[in-house]
Structures are given as C-alpha cells and as structure tokens.
Design a protein around this motif. Sequence first.
Motif, short mmCIF file in Angstrom:
data_model
loop_
_atom_site.label_atom_id
_atom_site.label_comp_id
_atom_site.label_asym_id
_atom_site.label_seq_id
_atom_site.Cartn_x
_atom_site.Cartn_y
_atom_site.Cartn_z
N GLU A 29 0.81 -1.21 0.00
CA GLU A 29 0.00 0.00 0.00
C GLU A 29 0.84 1.27 0.00
O GLU A 29 0.48 2.26 -0.60
CB GLU A 29 -0.92 0.01 1.23
N TYR A 30 2.00 1.22 0.69
CA TYR A 30 2.77 2.47 0.80
C TYR A 30 3.32 2.92 -0.54
O TYR A 30 3.61 4.09 -0.73
CB TYR A 30 3.89 2.36 1.85
N THR A 60 0.59 4.92 -1.87
CA THR A 60 0.62 6.23 -1.22
C THR A 60 1.64 7.13 -1.89
O THR A 60 1.37 8.29 -2.18
CB THR A 60 0.98 6.09 0.27
N LYS A 66 1.12 10.62 -3.85
CA LYS A 66 1.79 11.88 -3.50
C LYS A 66 2.36 12.56 -4.74
O LYS A 66 2.69 13.73 -4.71
CB LYS A 66 2.96 11.61 -2.54
N ARG A 95 14.31 0.01 -0.69
CA ARG A 95 14.72 -0.02 0.72
C ARG A 95 14.02 -1.14 1.47
O ARG A 95 14.61 -1.82 2.29
CB ARG A 95 14.41 1.32 1.39
N PRO A 105 13.76 -0.19 11.32
CA PRO A 105 13.39 0.44 12.60
C PRO A 105 12.41 -0.39 13.41
O PRO A 105 12.24 -0.15 14.60
CB PRO A 105 12.76 1.76 12.16
N ARG A 106 11.75 -1.37 12.77
CA ARG A 106 10.76 -2.15 13.52
C ARG A 106 11.41 -3.18 14.42
O ARG A 106 10.80 -3.70 15.33
CB ARG A 106 9.81 -2.85 12.54
N LEU A 151 -0.71 0.29 6.76
CA LEU A 151 -0.08 -0.29 5.56
C LEU A 151 0.33 0.80 4.59
O LEU A 151 1.15 0.58 3.71
CB LEU A 151 -1.06 -1.23 4.86
N SER A 152 -0.28 1.97 4.74
CA SER A 152 -0.10 3.00 3.73
C SER A 152 1.10 3.90 3.98
O SER A 152 1.45 4.71 3.15
CB SER A 152 -1.35 3.87 3.64
N LEU A 153 1.71 3.77 5.16
CA LEU A 153 2.92 4.55 5.41
C LEU A 153 4.12 3.63 5.25
O LEU A 153 4.08 2.47 5.66
CB LEU A 153 2.88 5.12 6.82
N ASN A 154 5.17 4.17 4.66
CA ASN A 154 6.35 3.34 4.45
C ASN A 154 7.01 3.02 5.79
O ASN A 154 7.40 3.92 6.52
CB ASN A 154 7.33 4.08 3.54
N PRO A 155 7.13 1.72 6.13
CA PRO A 155 7.58 1.34 7.47
C PRO A 155 9.02 1.72 7.79
O PRO A 155 9.36 1.78 8.96
CB PRO A 155 7.41 -0.18 7.48
N VAL A 156 9.85 1.96 6.79
CA VAL A 156 11.26 2.21 7.12
C VAL A 156 11.66 3.67 6.97
O VAL A 156 12.83 4.00 7.06
CB VAL A 156 12.20 1.33 6.27
N ILE A 157 10.70 4.55 6.74
CA ILE A 157 11.01 5.97 6.63
C ILE A 157 10.23 6.71 7.71
O ILE A 157 9.07 6.40 7.97
CB ILE A 157 10.64 6.50 5.23
N GLU A 195 10.00 12.51 7.46
CA GLU A 195 10.64 12.38 6.14
C GLU A 195 9.58 12.19 5.06
O GLU A 195 9.68 12.75 3.96
CB GLU A 195 11.58 11.16 6.19
N GLN A 196 8.55 11.41 5.37
CA GLN A 196 7.52 11.13 4.37
C GLN A 196 6.69 12.38 4.07
O GLN A 196 6.31 12.62 2.93
CB GLN A 196 6.61 9.99 4.84
N GLU A 236 8.85 14.76 2.08
CA GLU A 236 8.95 14.34 0.68
C GLU A 236 7.78 14.91 -0.12
O GLU A 236 7.97 15.46 -1.21
CB GLU A 236 8.95 12.81 0.60
N TYR A 264 8.85 6.32 13.56
CA TYR A 264 8.50 5.47 12.43
C TYR A 264 7.03 5.10 12.57
O TYR A 264 6.49 5.10 13.68
CB TYR A 264 9.37 4.22 12.43
N HIS A 313 5.30 2.48 12.76
CA HIS A 313 4.84 1.44 13.69
C HIS A 313 4.82 1.94 15.12
O HIS A 313 4.26 1.29 16.00
CB HIS A 313 5.73 0.21 13.58
N MET A 350 -1.22 10.68 7.74
CA MET A 350 -1.59 10.54 6.32
C MET A 350 -2.33 11.78 5.85
O MET A 350 -2.10 12.26 4.74
CB MET A 350 -2.52 9.32 6.14
N MET A 378 -0.03 14.60 5.35
CA MET A 378 0.71 14.41 4.10
C MET A 378 -0.15 14.83 2.92
O MET A 378 0.30 15.48 1.99
CB MET A 378 1.09 12.95 3.98
#
Lengths: 359, 509
Positions: A255-256, A259, A263, A277, A355-356, B122-128, B132-133, B136, B325, B327, B338, B341
Amino acid sequence: MELRYFIIRRLLVLIPTLIGLSIFVFLLMWAYGPCNLVSVYYTVRSHNCAVIAPQEGIYLNDPVLTYLTYVEHLITGNWGIVGGSGFFLPQGQVLYYISIFFPNTLQLALAATVLSLLIAIPLGTYIGSKPNSAADHFGRIFSLSGYAMPTFWLGYLLIFFFGQGVSSFPTNVLGFVGNGLVNYHHSLPDWVSKTTLLSSPTHILLIDSLLNGDPAMFVRAVDYLILPVLTITYGILAGILRFIRAGMVDSANQEYVKTARAKGVPEKVIIKKHIRRNALLPTITVIGLLISSLLGGVVVVEEVFTYYGIGYLLIQAINPRSFEVWLVMGGTMVFALILVMTNLIVDVLYAYLDPRIRY
Amino acid sequence: MVGLKTRFFTANGIVKAIDNLSLSIKTGETFGLVGESGSGKSVTATSIMDLIPDPPGRIVHGSVYVDGFNILSDLPKLAKIRVKSEKDVIIKRNKRAIKRHGYVLSGIRGSKVAMVFQEPYLSLNPVITIGEQIKEAILLHNRRSIAESLIKRETLNKEDVEKMIDNIMSQPDLLTRQAIIHDWCLDYGIPDLETPVNDLVNNSTDRDFIVREATEMAFAERENLNIDDILTARDYYKNVDDLHELNLRKLELESTGNEAGLAEIDARISDLEASLRSEFFSYRLRLKIMKRRYEKPFEVVAQRKALELLRQVNIAGAERVMDSYPHELSGGMQQRAMIAMALSSTPKILIADEPTTALDVTTQAQILDLIRDVNKRSKTSVLFITHDLAVIAEMCDRVGVMYGGNLVEEAPVREIFKDAKHPYTTGLLNSIPRAERRFEKSARLESIPGTVPNLISPPTGCRFHPRCKFKMDVCGEKKPKLIEIEKDHRVACFLYSDEVEEEPKEEVP
C-alpha cells in the motif's frame, strides 16, 4: 543501548557453541584413531604411539583428559602441531599456518561478496521493477543456473576456457612461498614478508597494494583472484538476485507504494526510495546465510584453483596419506567462528536498517 | 468524471469493476460514495488519479476532469487492447506514452488531488520516518514557492516592514491586524515572527519603535544563505514547473487535435528543455554533487512546514512524531499523519477512501472532525468513500450509491435518508442496525437477499435485478439510465423512468 546488550549476549552464546563444536569434532577425531592425537603432546608425529605414549605419560585411554589438554592448548595459542612427513608444509604450529592462509581466504570471500552485491543490487532492482519483462526472464534464468551449477564445475569451466592458453589469466594464485614450497618468480616489494608472503598492513594483497601505491602488484593480485572470485560470485550473486527480485515484486504491491504514487513521487524515486529499501531488508538475512554457504564453496574453489587459502589447507589436512588431526580441528573452529560472527553482524545490520526490529 | 470504465484483466476473465460511471464534485462540497464491499467504490477512488495497478487493471474508457483538465486525455494512446475472448486479452502498452502519462500525472497527484487510504498502518512506508515522508510530499510540489519565500526573507528590507506596519496602523480592527500579520509572515517565510510582531503592535503605539524592532527581528530570522544559489534554484524550479504545465497543455491539445497550437507548444517545450539542459547544466551538476548544501535551505523550510502540518491535524508532540517510524504510532495518529501528508500542497480535492474503517469509534469521530475541518477551512472538496451510512449522514453534502460498478442513485444527503428511491438504497438503509429497534416487536434486522454479483459476468440489464423486490421483465433485458427525477436527485431504475442507457457504439471490452 539495547543493541549493545544484544551483541554482548550473542558473544556470550558464542562460548558454549564453540565448546560444543570442539567436543563434537574432537570425538570424530578420536573415533578416527586416538594415536593421531599424540602429536598435541609430542612434537614428532608418530604412528608408533603404542610405544611412545606410555613413555611420555600420555593418557590416550582417557578422552576427557586428552580433550582438556587440547582446550588448554587452544587457549594458550598453540593449536597443535601440523606438517612434516607426507604433508606439503614443514612442521609448524596450527595457529601459525592458519594465520598465514586465512588472509588469502578472507580476500577471496570479501572480493566475491562485494562484487556480487555490486552486481546483484542494481540488477535486482532493475529486473524486479519490471516483472515478467524480457530482462526479468533473462535475469531469472541467469540466477537459476547460478543456483543449479556446482561451484567446482563452474571453476573447471573457467579454467578450461580462460585459464589455459586462451588468455593470460594465471590459475595459480599468489600464496605461500615459505621455505621455497612455491617457486615465486617475481621479486617481492619490501612490504611483503619474504617468509610468509603476507603483505602489510592488512595482509590482504588487494588492499595493501593500493595502500602502498603499487599498481603493478594490484593488477597481479587481481589477475590471481579473478577466476576464483568469479566462480564464487556467481553462486552468491544468484541467491541475492533472486531475493532482491522477489522482494522488489513484493514491495511494489504494498500500500505504501500506492501512497507514494498518490503523492506524486516520480516512478524512479519510488523504485529507489520506497520499494528497494524495503526489498533489501529480507535480503540482508539471506546474505548472512549465503556467506555461510560461501565458506563451503571456498573450500571447493580453493582446491580447484589451488588457491592457498584455509579451504585448501583443510583439504590437504584430510588427505589420507597424512591425516592432520589438529589442523582439521583448528580449521573447523575458525569456520565456526566466522559463521557465528557473520550472523551476528547481519543481525546487527538488520536491526540498524529496519526500525521495527529492536532487541 | 464522465463515462468511466475500469477493467481488470484476470486469468478468470475480465472484471468489469466500473461501468460507465459519471459523477461530479463541486468545489468545497463533500461527496459521499456508499455501497457494499465489491461495488467499486475504492476502484472509483483510485481511478480518479489513475492509480489502478497495471497489470491487471486498466481504465479503458472515460475522462476525469480535475480543475478543468482531463487527466485521461491521452488514454487511447496508452495501450491497445484486443479482446480475443474473456480469458485471452492482448494488451499492447505504449511505453513512451505511459511514461509521459506518469510524468504529467505526478505533477497533479498530491498537488491537486490527494488521497487518504483505508489502512494507515499499511499506507505509510515502514522504514522511513513520518517527518521524512511528509517532507517528501512537500518538496515534491512546492520547491518553487519555497525558493520564492526564501528570497523574500533574505532580501527583506526596512521599507517592506514599514509598509506592513503602516498598513496595520491604518486598521483599527484587531482581527484584521492579526490577519495582515499572519499573511505577511507567511508570505515572507517567517511564520515564527507572527506572535512577537503581534505582541509588539499591541503593546506599543510608537510607529518608529515598532518598525525598528520588527526589522531587527526579521533580520535575525535570516539564515544568510547564498542568495545567488536560491535565485538560480528559483529559476530552475520555475522552468521545471513551466515545462510540466506546457506538457499538460500539450496533452490537452493532442486530444482535441489542434495542429497549429500543438506545433507552437512543441516549439516552446523544446525551447524550455534546451534551456534546462544548457543554462542550468552547472546548477544541476552542482546539485548532484553537493546535494546537502543546495538542499539544506529547502529541507529546513519543509521541516518547519511538516511540523506545522502535524500540529494542524492535532497531533500531540509533533516534534517527537516527526522522528518516529509509522509502527510507533497508534492507528489514529497514523491516519492523522496521512492526512497531514495529503494536505501538504493544499489540494483541490481530497479523496478519503474509507479513512475510518480500520479505526476504533472514538478515533473515528476525531478523524471525521478533522476531515470536515479541512473541508471547511480550505474549501477543499472531499470525496468520501465508506460503507457506513451513519458516517455519510454525518459528513456529506451529497451522496452517490454504487452497486456492481454502477451509480444507481445520487442525491443530497437529506433526500437519501428521507426519500430514497432506488430499491437498493432502501434495502441498504433498512439494513443499518439501530439501537432502539432491538426493543421493538419485529426485531429482525432486514438484509438484502442474495450477494454482490460477480463482475466477470454481471447480470444483464439492471445489475441489481436478481436481488430486487420490485423486479419487472424489462429489468433483465435493458439497463436503466440515471435520470434526474427531482431536483438534484438522480436514480437509475425502471420504477421511475423508462429511459434505457444506450451502450456506446465503440467497442470497449
């Protein structure tokens, strides 16, 4: 902070692992024949241990005592005696030989890992971003054949096509010349030891030749390395490529990514920043596993190319003409150490990048 | 949105997810879209920005006008679809056209149309990080305006301040004064000065003193940037924006077939491209090599704006959230992020695709309030998609009811609840559980019999007829047309009108 405790915990777990492993290998060696273990006490290998042992007060009927003696030797730095009659090296201490042969292996493994990452990441990103395209099919066939092809077979193929006459690639490598075992016909620069052929300061010829500003030597080092490195690289490359591709395809459906598109992020940036990544995270774990399998590959490849690394040394050690018990045990311990350490590094790296994950 | 058709080409056949859907959303209104799961609500939402995943999906027909521009004007060029049979479809994609389509759309997505999705986790990038999002999103569409405000801030002089203070002095009304200061501070990119300047003006009547103090404060806000760099950046991003604008116009002209206009536009595009290549060659090179140095002023502004956005959506501890982050946040917080953003470039329309479905009840209320607030404050239209009729009643001005990829009824929200026409709408309304009904004598909850039709082979005629209580013979044969039966109230049902929807002549799979 938690990460530090995690590392310490993992390092502590290393101790029982190594103890268990040493016991296991020791038992195997004991089963092969206690007589061979004499040399840990006695400087001269002898098959006539029934005669010598009682004289020296050696308890060959007591495996526990023998094992404990070995542990004592492990800790004090003398890992037993190797060499002499029937072996290709003169008599010496196991740790000494390992310290000479190991940098060569390290050089081979590092070069192969770096090279395969350099190829696999861009290539995997490319084919993973275009699933089911022609490039993707080609990439999958390429990686599957790498998976399927035994390393020794690829090694012999490379020697056959590039190693003899066809090109100038030397199939023998720069290695050990101590005591004139290998006739080294180049004059050595002063930053390479005359007795052990180890370069300083890192003992890795590729890096040292650059550090000492000797391009000719660097070219020679690359020359020696190129075929064995290619052989190993193909195997790891295949594995990493498959995982990056699968990860890319998987992340692209998340999903991201939608998103990011919503954007208005340009497609190129989506692939690099958002998809790749996330795709690289599971790949890191796989790289850890592949490095372990690389250790096995190193043994075969070094034997095929007569590359003077620790794998070659080990193969020589299990030669039935001169079974070098202490060398087998020492080599196994080194491999175990590398395995545990790479897994630790991979875990730490994973925690750092994802990070998780927190320990 | 006119005559939209979206298809998914799967191994089991073609899924006719949206069939001939037309609807319009006015500026500032909230339009609700309801229907069962699988009725095509979400596909409608994603079609508006052409975010349908391809493969397997494609929009095969229709136009979507955003702010007067048809984002699907190059649709026929993107792919040639040849249907051999339901399960055997050959799609020939035109890669160059798709690439250009993506380029043009990326300038519209996020800046004019923004979207909030169903599952924030699910809609946000888990590693950023969240910050930052959001940054962007800000930096994607606002670089030019950021550069301009930077220039204004760096070149601000005493006269500018004097002008503003004089303006204020002539206004006796406190609120007007505040508004002027607010706008002025935003205009010059110094939002932090708003409160101190306000205090200054309120506590003193000495004009010269106020001017002196305010100027000093404004000068202190300067970051002493290399003004030449920013000027170049401004020109560069202006050209980039212009190029996008020209490409947009080119697409429009291409669809109308205006040859003369096309030639002119083409010439201007190639001019601009040439100037981007030659004039800004060194800037782009420097940007690549010393990214940090040239990006920093933009990053700083984006950082500040992101923080402001997070505060705007009522996130407690915005500074902390910036570095977290996804999570680490609760579902409600994620959804707020969201929304922040989505608001980063003040879009014309906000598409909210079941934004509250995955949240618990109290959080739902807060998120709904927030969306309503956004709608009221910045006159952003909202397309609100949900299957929860209570939410619709709460939020929307007008409602569209979807069934099987068709719009079956469209009316102001009051009418839908008071005087629903279409049998499906009434059925939907009757199936809402109500607390008080539990204690009535006939305590059974009504439901619509049957299930949502399989859209690979939808029922002929009216798609609802197999489940309809008022089924007539004609329903299975012909498709009813969406007809306005009362003011603003449109229904597609043969109970109210005999008009038949004509199938378009052209062959559409």
